[in-house]
Design a protein around this motif. Structure first.
Motif, PDB file in Angstrom:
ATOM      1  N   VAL A  89     -14.361   8.143  -1.131  1.00 42.13           N
ATOM      2  CA  VAL A  89     -14.974   7.860   0.171  1.00 42.13           C
ATOM      3  C   VAL A  89     -15.160   9.153   0.954  1.00 42.13           C
ATOM      4  O   VAL A  89     -16.235   9.400   1.525  1.00 42.13           O
ATOM      5  N   LEU A  90     -14.136   9.993   0.979  1.00 43.30           N
ATOM      6  CA  LEU A  90     -14.257  11.270   1.696  1.00 43.30           C
ATOM      7  C   LEU A  90     -15.335  12.150   1.079  1.00 43.30           C
ATOM      8  O   LEU A  90     -16.095  12.818   1.798  1.00 43.30           O
ATOM      9  N   ASP A  91     -15.415  12.169  -0.248  1.00 36.77           N
ATOM     10  CA  ASP A  91     -16.450  12.946  -0.913  1.00 36.77           C
ATOM     11  C   ASP A  91     -17.833  12.430  -0.522  1.00 36.77           C
ATOM     12  O   ASP A  91     -18.723  13.206  -0.180  1.00 36.77           O
ATOM     13  N   GLY A 142      -5.526   3.814  -4.675  1.00 32.48           N
ATOM     14  CA  GLY A 142      -5.827   4.056  -3.269  1.00 32.48           C
ATOM     15  C   GLY A 142      -6.156   5.520  -3.012  1.00 32.48           C
ATOM     16  O   GLY A 142      -7.066   5.836  -2.251  1.00 32.48           O
ATOM     17  N   VAL A 143      -5.444   6.417  -3.671  1.00 31.76           N
ATOM     18  CA  VAL A 143      -5.717   7.851  -3.535  1.00 31.76           C
ATOM     19  C   VAL A 143      -7.108   8.154  -4.073  1.00 31.76           C
ATOM     20  O   VAL A 143      -7.908   8.844  -3.422  1.00 31.76           O
ATOM     21  N   PRO A 171       0.790  -1.232   0.000  1.00 28.44           N
ATOM     22  CA  PRO A 171       0.000   0.000   0.000  1.00 28.44           C
ATOM     23  C   PRO A 171       0.822   1.281   0.000  1.00 28.44           C
ATOM     24  O   PRO A 171       0.296   2.348  -0.263  1.00 28.44           O
ATOM     25  N   VAL A 179      -9.673   6.127  -4.435  1.00 27.29           N
ATOM     26  CA  VAL A 179     -10.691   5.515  -3.569  1.00 27.29           C
ATOM     27  C   VAL A 179     -10.884   6.345  -2.305  1.00 27.29           C
ATOM     28  O   VAL A 179     -12.020   6.618  -1.895  1.00 27.29           O
ATOM     29  N   ARG A 180      -9.789   6.766  -1.685  1.00 28.46           N
ATOM     30  CA  ARG A 180      -9.925   7.587  -0.475  1.00 28.46           C
ATOM     31  C   ARG A 180     -10.627   8.903  -0.780  1.00 28.46           C
ATOM     32  O   ARG A 180     -11.455   9.367   0.006  1.00 28.46           O
ATOM     33  N   MET A 181     -10.313   9.507  -1.913  1.00 35.63           N
ATOM     34  CA  MET A 181     -10.986  10.755  -2.293  1.00 35.63           C
ATOM     35  C   MET A 181     -12.480  10.519  -2.477  1.00 35.63           C
ATOM     36  O   MET A 181     -13.306  11.322  -2.026  1.00 35.63           O
TER      37      MET A 181
END
Length: 101
Positions: free
Chosen positions: A90-92, A83-84, A55, A86-88
């Motif tokens: 999820v945060l959105d 991963g970046v 990761p 996906v995290r963006m």
């Protein structure tokens, strides 16, 4: 380590936190790599088509050898990039749920 790698479809390594080494939980980075590091010899135990994942960020020569991290079997760069994203996403999604309440 070797029995766990035998015929594996995917080899996933995780980052060793440097603070664990400082706390005396690991004798040294060299010792950690000797027992747990993924090098080409260990990777050869997995299936020839096995994917290599990590990761990030990587400690090259600690949990994974550079030649393995940069090999054609490695999907680490794509994994980190996705991963970046996906995290963006999820945060959105979470921030929209919060404002909709």
């Amino acid at each position: 380590m070797e029995s766990g790698l035998r015929n594996a479809d995917v080899v996933m390594t995780l980052r060793l936190q440097r603070e664990r080494m400082g706390a005396g939980l690991v004798p040294s980075a060299r010792e950690f790599f000797r027992f747990y590091g993924v090098d080409s010899r260990r990777l050869a135990l997995a299936k020839p088509s096995a994917l290599v994942m990590h990761p990030g960020p990587m400690n090259r020569g600690v949990e994974i050898a550079s030649d393995v991290a940069d090999s054609v079997q490695s999907v680490i760069q794509e994994q980190v990039e996705m991963g970046v994203a996906v995290r963006m996403a999820v945060l959105d999604r979470l921030s929209r749920m919060r404002t909709a309440s």
